[in-house]
Design a protein around this motif. Sequence first.
Motif, short mmCIF file in Angstrom:
data_model
loop_
_atom_site.label_atom_id
_atom_site.label_comp_id
_atom_site.label_asym_id
_atom_site.label_seq_id
_atom_site.Cartn_x
_atom_site.Cartn_y
_atom_site.Cartn_z
N LEU A 187 -68.05 -0.15 -22.09
CA LEU A 187 -67.87 -0.80 -23.39
C LEU A 187 -66.42 -0.77 -23.86
CD1 LEU A 187 -69.45 -2.14 -25.74
CD2 LEU A 187 -69.76 0.15 -26.70
N PHE A 188 -65.67 0.25 -23.45
CA PHE A 188 -64.31 0.43 -23.95
C PHE A 188 -63.25 0.13 -22.90
CE2 PHE A 188 -67.17 2.92 -26.53
CZ PHE A 188 -66.81 2.52 -27.81
N ASP A 189 -63.63 -0.62 -21.89
CA ASP A 189 -62.68 -1.01 -20.85
C ASP A 189 -61.50 -1.75 -21.48
OD1 ASP A 189 -61.72 -1.41 -18.20
OD2 ASP A 189 -62.50 -3.45 -18.25
N ASP A 190 -60.29 -1.33 -21.12
CA ASP A 190 -59.03 -1.95 -21.56
C ASP A 190 -58.73 -1.73 -23.04
OD1 ASP A 190 -56.75 -3.31 -20.55
OD2 ASP A 190 -57.34 -5.11 -21.64
N TYR A 191 -59.46 -0.86 -23.72
CA TYR A 191 -59.10 -0.49 -25.09
C TYR A 191 -57.95 0.51 -25.07
CZ TYR A 191 -62.87 -2.57 -27.87
OH TYR A 191 -63.70 -3.45 -28.53
N ARG A 192 -57.04 0.36 -26.01
CA ARG A 192 -56.02 1.38 -26.23
C ARG A 192 -56.66 2.53 -27.00
NH1 ARG A 192 -52.57 0.29 -29.69
NH2 ARG A 192 -53.49 -1.61 -30.57
N LEU A 193 -56.46 3.74 -26.52
CA LEU A 193 -57.04 4.90 -27.18
C LEU A 193 -56.28 6.17 -26.81
CD1 LEU A 193 -58.66 6.44 -24.70
CD2 LEU A 193 -60.45 4.80 -25.24
N THR A 194 -56.59 7.22 -27.51
CA THR A 194 -56.06 8.54 -27.19
C THR A 194 -57.20 9.55 -27.23
OG1 THR A 194 -54.30 10.15 -27.68
CG2 THR A 194 -55.44 9.13 -29.57
N ALA A 195 -56.91 10.76 -26.78
CA ALA A 195 -57.88 11.86 -26.77
C ALA A 195 -57.09 13.11 -26.37
CB ALA A 195 -59.01 11.59 -25.78
N PHE A 196 -57.76 14.24 -26.37
CA PHE A 196 -57.11 15.49 -25.97
C PHE A 196 -56.51 15.32 -24.58
CE2 PHE A 196 -57.22 20.22 -25.21
CZ PHE A 196 -56.52 20.59 -26.35
#
Length: 231
Positions: free
Chosen positions: A156-165
Amino acid sequence: MADILMVLTGTDRLTTTDGADHPTGYWAEEFTEPYRAFTDAGHRVTVATPGGVVPTPDPASLSPEMNGGAAGAAAVAAVLDAAAELRRPLALADVDPSRYAAVFYVGGHGPMQDLAQDTDSARLLRSVMDAGTALGVVCHGVAALLPARTEDGGWLFDDYRLTAFSTVEEKQAGLADRLPWLLQERLEEAGARYSAAEPWAPHVVVDRNLHTGQNPASSAPLAEAVLKTIG
């Protein structure tokens, strides 16, 4: 006034590579900072967990060392004690996503144990994204995005810009060698456009209706970004 759903892990243990159970849960600051931001803005908060389990804070997240001293730890404990929503969570399977103006996933290592494989959470995320509802996810809570799938089976989140730990933060925290997988690596392998700031610095990424925060220090600015989106 709007309704905001906060999703927390239901586990208090993380199984490490040696088969041991590492005490965990949700990270207190990642609940208390957004909770205060949302309620101070006049919004109503509902809590949900897998199975409707009353969530457990990670013991380390309650310590003075993680809260800038004894006064900070006492302030966090006071917010948790006053947040009655934590003691009457909905089961994720019973959540009606159409009720909420925003959904916010709290971190801590717990989500790597349960939300990263939770089908009810995955269905909720798909509904939220299809509706364009503001979605906030912080730190290890981003692990909950991994099982979410589109109708054709893609991520579902393919190619989304994101961050995480980040992996660097995980190594500095001392648990990286005992984890069955690393969150940053798993997200990049899945197809995320991952970014990170310096370790432990606040970092928020917004892409469409997805809002992500890198670490505990990102909790408050992430909540503010979500509030800005819902107006």
